[in-house]
Enzyme design. Structure first.
Site, short mmCIF file in Angstrom:
data_model
loop_
_atom_site.label_atom_id
_atom_site.label_comp_id
_atom_site.label_asym_id
_atom_site.label_seq_id
_atom_site.Cartn_x
_atom_site.Cartn_y
_atom_site.Cartn_z
N GLY A 1 48.64 49.66 26.23
CA GLY A 1 49.71 50.63 26.08
C GLY A 1 50.18 50.59 24.71
O GLY A 1 49.99 49.44 24.31
N TYR B 1 63.21 40.78 31.31
CA TYR B 1 61.70 40.77 32.01
C TYR B 1 61.40 39.40 32.36
O TYR B 1 60.93 39.08 33.34
CB TYR B 1 60.73 41.42 30.91
N GLU C 1 55.94 34.89 29.66
CA GLU C 1 57.27 34.98 29.31
C GLU C 1 58.18 34.21 30.06
O GLU C 1 59.34 33.80 29.88
CB GLU C 1 57.45 36.57 29.61
N SER D 1 53.95 35.79 34.51
CA SER D 1 53.75 35.85 33.09
C SER D 1 54.18 34.59 32.19
O SER D 1 55.20 33.77 32.38
CB SER D 1 54.58 37.20 32.54
N THR E 1 47.15 52.26 37.63
CA THR E 1 46.97 53.01 36.40
C THR E 1 47.36 52.34 35.14
O THR E 1 47.38 52.78 34.08
CB THR E 1 48.07 54.19 36.62
N SER F 1 56.68 46.35 32.39
CA SER F 1 55.94 45.30 31.64
C SER F 1 56.16 45.15 30.23
O SER F 1 55.92 44.33 29.64
CB SER F 1 54.50 45.32 31.96
#
Ligand code: NAP
Ligand code: GDD
Length: 331
Positions: free
Chosen positions: A184, A148, A126, A124, A11, A83
């Protein structure tokens, strides 16, 4: 016979593009959704009649074992995660449970049910955080700057560890920021392009941002899911950096997005200190030479193309559904 793939996080932004890619290649696609009181399927509306959805949760080991056992996929793409970096300071424990131990649960499900299943783990940039090297490669040491980032570093190492301990085909895709009209609304690119559309259409007159000086290596999500698939088609499991190799500041993003709509950003953008992070990742820029040479991967959309695509999509969407209630119904 067609291959079967399970996608966790279907999703989300990447899940929706990956589902489209795998369907175009003839895969039987199984999407994992977590229980919700109202469905959150807006990104996968156009493929809903061609995929199967199954409930499971990264927090629940048995749900994952049952899923993998009943579906017996050839490939599993683990994209599900908490995320959004700022939320990881508010919920560090939950972030670790989803993003770190959740990956161990997926690996355990594969190990116990069928170690031949190929796993893609969504790692990631990150993880590089306060960067130790410019540009960042597969060999650059990690220095994560948020819960995260720390959770993704654990997930990366546990994936490598299970590959080496149990001879699994498990790979870690070290992906730099990638965006799209399906991003998002809380992430900076989409926050900016949505605001540009609202300001242009007279529905808003200001945009609050945090740090305008950070730099990111931004690419297009549809390009990046192609790299995920390629990583699972190789003779041997390996980890890859996926990036454009070009870094831009948040200020550049704002200039291009407002400029594309014929607006002067200085009239609308204000700084809100509450949006400054406790620890920041100042600059990311990836070296994807390995992915380009071994996978034959290359991005097709550059920074300006990406930002203008997102502004155009938001202008169209906001014009079609200008009221807040309509906006929320598309989230
Ligand atoms: P996204 O849009 O935020 O989607 C995250 C997905 O994870 C959603 O489908 C969400 O489901 C699902 N999820 C969250 N917690 C779950 C749980 N406990 N059990 C099952 N599903 C859960 O993220 P994205 O941008 O597509 O990113 C995909 C993956 O790549 C993530 O792991 C992210 O950390 C990683 N990544 C992203 C980027 C990037 O720039 N986009 C870069 C590097 C790595 P709901 O819809 O129910 O919330
Ligand atoms: N979200 C947000 N909102 N970010 C802002 C804002 C704002 O109002 N103002 C400035 N920024 C800056 C942030 O401080 C950060 O330096 C940069 O914009 C990008 O922020 P995000 O778009 O939230 O993305 P991110 O880089 O923190 O994380 C994304 O990329 C990672 C890969 O490097 C996410 O997709 C992660 O899931 C992903 O792993």
């Amino acid at each position: 016979m067609s291959k079967r793939a399970i996608i966790t996080g279907i999703t989300g932004q990447d899940g929706s593009y990956l589902a489209e890619l795998l369907l175009s290649k003839g895969y039987d696609v199984v999407g994992v959704v977590r229980r919700s009181s109202s469905p959150n399927y807006w990104r996968i509306q156009n493929v809903l009649d061609r995929i199967r959805l199954r409930p499971a949760d990264l927090l629940d080991q048995l749900s994952l074992i049952r899923l993998v056992d009943e579906e017996q996929p050839d490939e599993l793409y683990n994209l599900a995660a908490m995320s959004f970096v700022p939320a990881s300071w508010d919920q560090p424990m939950l972030t670790g449970e989803f993003n770190a131990q959740g990956v161990t649960r997926v690996l355990e499900a594969i190990r116990q049910v069928n170690p031949k299943i190929r796993l893609y783990q969504a790692s990631s940039s990150e993880m590089f955080g306060k960067v130790r090297e410019v540009p960042q490669t597969e060999l650059t040491p990690f220095y994560p700057r948020s819960p995260y980032g720390v959770s993704k570093a654990f997930a990366h190492y546990i994936t490598v560890n299970y590959r080496e301990s149990y001879d699994l085909y498990a790979v870690s895709g070290m992906l730099f920021n990638h965006e799209s009209p399906r991003r998002g609304l809380e992430f900076v690119t989409r926050k900016v392009t949505d605001a540009v559309a609202r300001i242009k259409l007279g529905l808003a007159d200001a945009l609050s941002l945090g740090n305008l000086d950070t730099h990111r290596d931004w690419g297009y999500a549809a390009d990046y899911v192609r790299a995920m698939w390629l990583m699972l088609q190789q003779p041997h499991a390996d980890d890859f950096v996926v990036a454009t190799g070009i870094s831009h500041s948040v200020r550049d993003l704002v200039e291009v997005a407002f400029g594309h709509a014929g607006l002067d950003w200085r009239k609308y953008v204000g700084l809100d200190p509450r949006l400054i992070r406790p620890a920041e990742v100042e600059q990311l820029i990836g070296d994807s030479t390995k992915a380009r040479s071994q996978l034959g991967w290359a991005p097709t959309v550059d920074f300006t193309g990406l930002v203008t695509m997102m502004v155009d999509a938001d202008l169209e969407r906001v014009a079609a559904a200008p009221r807040l209630v309509d906006r929320l119904s598309t989230l």
